[in-house]
Design an enzyme around this catalytic site. Sequence first.
Site, PDB file in Angstrom:
ATOM      1  N   CYS A  54       0.816  -1.216   0.000  1.00 38.30           N
ATOM      2  CA  CYS A  54       0.000   0.000   0.000  1.00 38.30           C
ATOM      3  C   CYS A  54       0.849   1.265   0.000  1.00 38.30           C
ATOM      4  O   CYS A  54       1.604   1.523   0.932  1.00 38.30           O
ATOM      5  CB  CYS A  54      -0.899  -0.011   1.233  1.00 38.30           C
ATOM      6  SG  CYS A  54      -1.699   1.569   1.571  1.00 38.30           S
ATOM      7  N   CYS A 375      13.280 -22.579  26.127  1.00 35.64           N
ATOM      8  CA  CYS A 375      13.551 -21.459  25.225  1.00 35.64           C
ATOM      9  C   CYS A 375      14.703 -20.643  25.817  1.00 35.64           C
ATOM     10  O   CYS A 375      14.529 -19.910  26.782  1.00 35.64           O
ATOM     11  CB  CYS A 375      12.294 -20.615  25.080  1.00 35.64           C
ATOM     12  SG  CYS A 375      12.419 -19.315  23.847  1.00 35.64           S
TER      13      CYS A 375
END
Length: 408
Positions: A54, A375
Amino acid sequence: MNRSNSISNRFIALLGVCILSPALYFASMHSNADNKEVNKTDANYETSVLAGGCFWCTEADMEKVPGVIDVVSGYSGGTIPNPTYDAVSSGTTGHIEVIEVTYDPSVLSYEAMLDAFLRGIDPTDDQGSFVDRGPQYRPAIFYKNEQEKQQAASFLAEIDKAGIFKKPLKTELIPFDTFYVAEEYHQDYYINNPLRYRYYRHGSGRDQYLDEIFGPDRKTAPKTLRQMIDEKNKLSSNVPEQVEFRTVNQASDMDEPKYFRPSDEEIKQKLNDIQYKVTQKDGTERPFDNPYWDNEEAGIYVDIVSGEPLFSSTDKYDSGTGWPSFTKPIDENFITTKEDNSWFATRIEVRSKFADSHLGHVFDDGPAPTGLRYCMNSASMLFIPKDELAEKGYGKYSVLFENQDKAL
């Protein structure tokens, strides 16, 4: 597709956020803004044509960049002269929705201009851009000469190698031919139609994506792609050379080394900034911008401070988070866990037992066989390749890779 009588993809996104009143939605498409008067013939200025979906959004973003003189929305790359928005948006002309950026190279280099542009788009999607689908919305850089082509290609390659985005870059390099200015109502759309622009932008998902890649503080504490690349290169090159481990007894092959935490002064001297921040200040490194998240080499990961063995590549997997993830530790005797209530959520923090380094967190959304996802931060660990295990005092862990070697 004419905006005055049809709903484009952009307004589908807008309607997904809220239902506007008919009076607002079907307000006049034509802007009352005066044409910009910019001396583009100044010999000191350069222009570049860029595509990032856009053009309302890319124009709005690039006009805020220091050193940018002017941004104009338009079309390039197609086969017919003087295309209209209706024709381009149909995807049949070969044109791409673009912006023409006029900038002062004494303030903003070509690479820095591309850097700012790429931090406002999704350069990994060659099928469109966010809610706007089709080749007329794909990302592209139009180069005017071989030098620009080489600079752009080199920069894109560095970004790709650094793994800053979650997917490989698919930004096309296209030789520049002609730029066609878009209809007047498209120019400065974010200024002349602020409410509709905000609704569209939010509904498109652009900012949500950029927050995910660069962090929610990307506007208040921006970091350029060049800075991110340089930081990753520095971290990758510094980790192996900086760290030396000491144990209470220099273990023989028969003895288990006894690890401990060095003095604060030794730790400060040993670690670089990101390693110190993560291990000593409970920090978190950037996802996809750390040396081990995509490391596939066989070996083990040890505490950056003490050398305690933590995780093995045999238990490592791609969690899609941008951080190195494991299903289990090498030996649970070398880690501790505790409840972490920071960031308005309850998590389970993982620390090394002897050095007390902050390593990361463990979650229960991992794969079989454990169902856990450890993690971790790359900055809290040092990787030891399997061929160097005996040399570095970790020979006992070579057995982890015997089955892999036999399979090869």
